[in-house]
Design a protein around this motif. Structure first.
Motif, PDB file in Angstrom:
ATOM      1  N   VAL A 141       0.821  -1.215   0.000  1.00 47.80           N
ATOM      2  CA  VAL A 141       0.000   0.000   0.000  1.00 47.80           C
ATOM      3  C   VAL A 141       0.859   1.272   0.000  1.00 47.80           C
ATOM      4  O   VAL A 141       0.612   2.185  -0.808  1.00 47.80           O
ATOM      5  CB  VAL A 141      -0.980  -0.009   1.201  1.00 47.80           C
ATOM      6  CG1 VAL A 141      -1.635   1.355   1.371  1.00 47.80           C
ATOM      7  CG2 VAL A 141      -2.033  -1.091   0.995  1.00 47.80           C
ATOM      8  N   PRO A 142       1.900   1.386   0.849  1.00 46.14           N
ATOM      9  CA  PRO A 142       2.722   2.610   0.787  1.00 46.14           C
ATOM     10  C   PRO A 142       3.391   2.808  -0.567  1.00 46.14           C
ATOM     11  O   PRO A 142       3.431   3.928  -1.083  1.00 46.14           O
ATOM     12  CB  PRO A 142       3.751   2.395   1.905  1.00 46.14           C
ATOM     13  CG  PRO A 142       3.103   1.453   2.851  1.00 46.14           C
ATOM     14  CD  PRO A 142       2.286   0.534   1.996  1.00 46.14           C
ATOM     15  N   LEU A 143       3.934   1.727  -1.148  1.00 48.76           N
ATOM     16  CA  LEU A 143       4.614   1.877  -2.434  1.00 48.76           C
ATOM     17  C   LEU A 143       3.629   2.123  -3.582  1.00 48.76           C
ATOM     18  O   LEU A 143       3.978   2.739  -4.580  1.00 48.76           O
ATOM     19  CB  LEU A 143       5.459   0.622  -2.729  1.00 48.76           C
ATOM     20  CG  LEU A 143       6.686   0.422  -1.819  1.00 48.76           C
ATOM     21  CD1 LEU A 143       7.379  -0.893  -2.152  1.00 48.76           C
ATOM     22  CD2 LEU A 143       7.657   1.583  -1.974  1.00 48.76           C
ATOM     23  N   GLY A 144       2.405   1.624  -3.432  1.00 53.67           N
ATOM     24  CA  GLY A 144       1.421   1.820  -4.497  1.00 53.67           C
ATOM     25  C   GLY A 144       0.585   3.070  -4.360  1.00 53.67           C
ATOM     26  O   GLY A 144      -0.228   3.386  -5.235  1.00 53.67           O
ATOM     27  N   LEU A 145       0.801   3.805  -3.266  1.00 59.50           N
ATOM     28  CA  LEU A 145      -0.037   4.976  -3.014  1.00 59.50           C
ATOM     29  C   LEU A 145       0.075   6.072  -4.084  1.00 59.50           C
ATOM     30  O   LEU A 145      -0.942   6.671  -4.456  1.00 59.50           O
ATOM     31  CB  LEU A 145       0.296   5.550  -1.631  1.00 59.50           C
ATOM     32  CG  LEU A 145      -0.825   6.321  -0.926  1.00 59.50           C
ATOM     33  CD1 LEU A 145      -2.104   5.502  -0.868  1.00 59.50           C
ATOM     34  CD2 LEU A 145      -0.380   6.714   0.477  1.00 59.50           C
ATOM     35  N   PRO A 146       1.277   6.368  -4.618  1.00 57.68           N
ATOM     36  CA  PRO A 146       1.343   7.396  -5.674  1.00 57.68           C
ATOM     37  C   PRO A 146       0.470   7.069  -6.883  1.00 57.68           C
ATOM     38  O   PRO A 146      -0.183   7.954  -7.438  1.00 57.68           O
ATOM     39  CB  PRO A 146       2.830   7.430  -6.041  1.00 57.68           C
ATOM     40  CG  PRO A 146       3.525   6.973  -4.808  1.00 57.68           C
ATOM     41  CD  PRO A 146       2.631   5.929  -4.212  1.00 57.68           C
ATOM     42  N   VAL A 216       4.707   9.934  -1.872  1.00 62.55           N
ATOM     43  CA  VAL A 216       5.808   9.072  -2.309  1.00 62.55           C
ATOM     44  C   VAL A 216       6.684   8.753  -1.107  1.00 62.55           C
ATOM     45  O   VAL A 216       7.094   9.654  -0.378  1.00 62.55           O
ATOM     46  CB  VAL A 216       6.637   9.778  -3.399  1.00 62.55           C
ATOM     47  CG1 VAL A 216       7.836   8.904  -3.788  1.00 62.55           C
ATOM     48  CG2 VAL A 216       5.775  10.058  -4.614  1.00 62.55           C
ATOM     49  N   PRO A 217       6.963   7.463  -0.841  1.00 60.70           N
ATOM     50  CA  PRO A 217       7.767   7.108   0.327  1.00 60.70           C
ATOM     51  C   PRO A 217       9.123   7.804   0.323  1.00 60.70           C
ATOM     52  O   PRO A 217       9.711   8.030  -0.730  1.00 60.70           O
ATOM     53  CB  PRO A 217       7.925   5.588   0.187  1.00 60.70           C
ATOM     54  CG  PRO A 217       6.750   5.157  -0.614  1.00 60.70           C
ATOM     55  CD  PRO A 217       6.496   6.278  -1.575  1.00 60.70           C
ATOM     56  N   ARG A 218       9.598   8.145   1.506  1.00 63.29           N
ATOM     57  CA  ARG A 218      10.885   8.813   1.639  1.00 63.29           C
ATOM     58  C   ARG A 218      11.989   7.948   1.023  1.00 63.29           C
ATOM     59  O   ARG A 218      12.040   6.741   1.227  1.00 63.29           O
ATOM     60  CB  ARG A 218      11.201   9.042   3.108  1.00 63.29           C
ATOM     61  CG  ARG A 218      12.467   9.852   3.370  1.00 63.29           C
ATOM     62  CD  ARG A 218      12.700   9.975   4.852  1.00 63.29           C
ATOM     63  NE  ARG A 218      11.610  10.706   5.484  1.00 63.29           N
ATOM     64  CZ  ARG A 218      11.549  12.038   5.550  1.00 63.29           C
ATOM     65  NH1 ARG A 218      12.518  12.754   5.033  1.00 63.29           N
ATOM     66  NH2 ARG A 218      10.518  12.627   6.129  1.00 63.29           N
ATOM     67  N   GLY A 219      12.863   8.616   0.280  1.00 66.49           N
ATOM     68  CA  GLY A 219      13.971   7.902  -0.348  1.00 66.49           C
ATOM     69  C   GLY A 219      13.721   7.568  -1.799  1.00 66.49           C
ATOM     70  O   GLY A 219      14.649   7.233  -2.525  1.00 66.49           O
ATOM     71  N   VAL A 220      12.438   7.665  -2.232  1.00 62.16           N
ATOM     72  CA  VAL A 220      12.139   7.406  -3.647  1.00 62.16           C
ATOM     73  C   VAL A 220      11.441   8.595  -4.264  1.00 62.16           C
ATOM     74  O   VAL A 220      10.838   8.484  -5.305  1.00 62.16           O
ATOM     75  CB  VAL A 220      11.265   6.147  -3.829  1.00 62.16           C
ATOM     76  CG1 VAL A 220      12.036   4.927  -3.420  1.00 62.16           C
ATOM     77  CG2 VAL A 220       9.962   6.282  -3.069  1.00 62.16           C
ATOM     78  N   ASP A 221      11.552   9.763  -3.607  1.00 60.97           N
ATOM     79  CA  ASP A 221      10.889  10.958  -4.114  1.00 60.97           C
ATOM     80  C   ASP A 221      11.847  11.707  -5.025  1.00 60.97           C
ATOM     81  O   ASP A 221      12.845  12.246  -4.568  1.00 60.97           O
ATOM     82  CB  ASP A 221      10.472  11.853  -2.944  1.00 60.97           C
ATOM     83  CG  ASP A 221       9.682  13.050  -3.423  1.00 60.97           C
ATOM     84  OD1 ASP A 221       9.252  13.833  -2.583  1.00 60.97           O
ATOM     85  OD2 ASP A 221       9.503  13.197  -4.648  1.00 60.97           O
ATOM     86  N   PRO A 222      11.562  11.752  -6.328  1.00 63.39           N
ATOM     87  CA  PRO A 222      12.455  12.452  -7.239  1.00 63.39           C
ATOM     88  C   PRO A 222      12.323  13.963  -7.172  1.00 63.39           C
ATOM     89  O   PRO A 222      13.109  14.678  -7.780  1.00 63.39           O
ATOM     90  CB  PRO A 222      12.028  11.942  -8.623  1.00 63.39           C
ATOM     91  CG  PRO A 222      10.578  11.642  -8.451  1.00 63.39           C
ATOM     92  CD  PRO A 222      10.425  11.153  -7.029  1.00 63.39           C
TER      93      PRO A 222
END
Length: 255
Positions: A141-146, A216-222
């Motif tokens: 769910v966190p990774l698919g939220l965007p 977007v989860p921290r660490g993967v936010d461009p």
């Protein structure tokens, strides 16, 4: 150019703030129908989409239902439901129409968000002893939220634009100046109503775009400065999904 100036003059006329069809009243009706329809559609589509994305079952059925729902003409469905439910249930008929319109984008955003996650990430979570429920809530769910928010953007834009037809069955909204102005040949009023609907759609889209970036989860936010590549990003590739446009969700649902 003259018509555009006339439309602006119609919008900013003090008369537009008075009476039962004042612009603030019509704006409130437009937002109310939009939020209620999207909320009901989300309650239906998101759990179903997560179940499909987590188990990998039922995707073809979901794609078929989404495609069929997109093919239904909104105006025709609204008139049909008003005839079936009766004139005393026009709000319910309108809300059902908008819910049907919103479900495909939300459903696609929910299950494609989970499907886009690298399977190695899921396997690693399972190897660490996480239960299926923990994998769903703490990983998928966190990774698919965007992508889910991308679907929410697409659904909201479609609904807020389509709510204008509610005025045809005398339910108000910003479509009222358009519906009333056409037979009266008040084209400044028609254009003024269309401008207000367009501005409202752009504002809602901008707010949801900010929300999509924020989840977007921290660490993967461009978007937060210069992006650093980490082994996890390279493994799951989820950063590429962070900037998903609502149109991508629509295309995914169609496929």
């Amino acid at each position: 150019m003259s018509l555009f100036l006339d439309a602006l003059a119609w919008i900013f006329s003090p008369e537009r703030l008075q009476g039962p069809y004042a612009l603030q009243v019509l704006l409130g009706q437009q937002l109310l129908y939009t939020f209620v329809a999207v909320a009901i559609a989300a309650a239906i589509a998101i759990p179903l989409g997560w179940a499909i994305g987590h188990t990998g079952r039922g995707r073809d059925i979901a794609v078929g239902i989404s495609g069929a729902a997109r093919a239904i003409p909104s105006f025709g469905l609204l008139i049909l439901l008003v005839l079936l439910l009766g004139v005393l249930r026009r709000p319910e008929a309108a809300v059902i129409t908008f819910v049907v319109l919103a479900i495909p984008s939300l459903l696609a955003g929910a299950y494609t968000g989970l499907e886009a996650i690298d399977r190695r990430v899921i396997d690693a979570a399972r190897a660490m002893g996480m239960t299926e429920w923990q994998i769903l809530w703490k990983v998928e769910v966190p990774l698919g939220l965007p992508l889910l928010i991308g679907g929410l953007r697409a659904a909201t834009l479609q609904v807020v634009a389509t709510v204008t037809i509610a005025a045809y069955v005398n339910l108000g909204g910003l479509g009222w100046p358009i519906i009333q102005g056409i037979p009266l040949q008040r084209f400044d009023q028609v254009l003024g109503g269309a401008i207000l609907v367009a501005i409202l759609a752009l504002v809602l889209d901008a707010l949801l775009a900010l929300l999509q970036r924020a989840v977007v989860p921290r660490g993967v936010d461009p978007g937060r400065g210069e992006r650093r590549s980490s082994p996890r990003e390279a493994a799951d590739g989820s950063a590429d999904d962070a900037d998903l446009d609502p149109r991508d969700v629509s295309l995914a649902s169609a496929g």
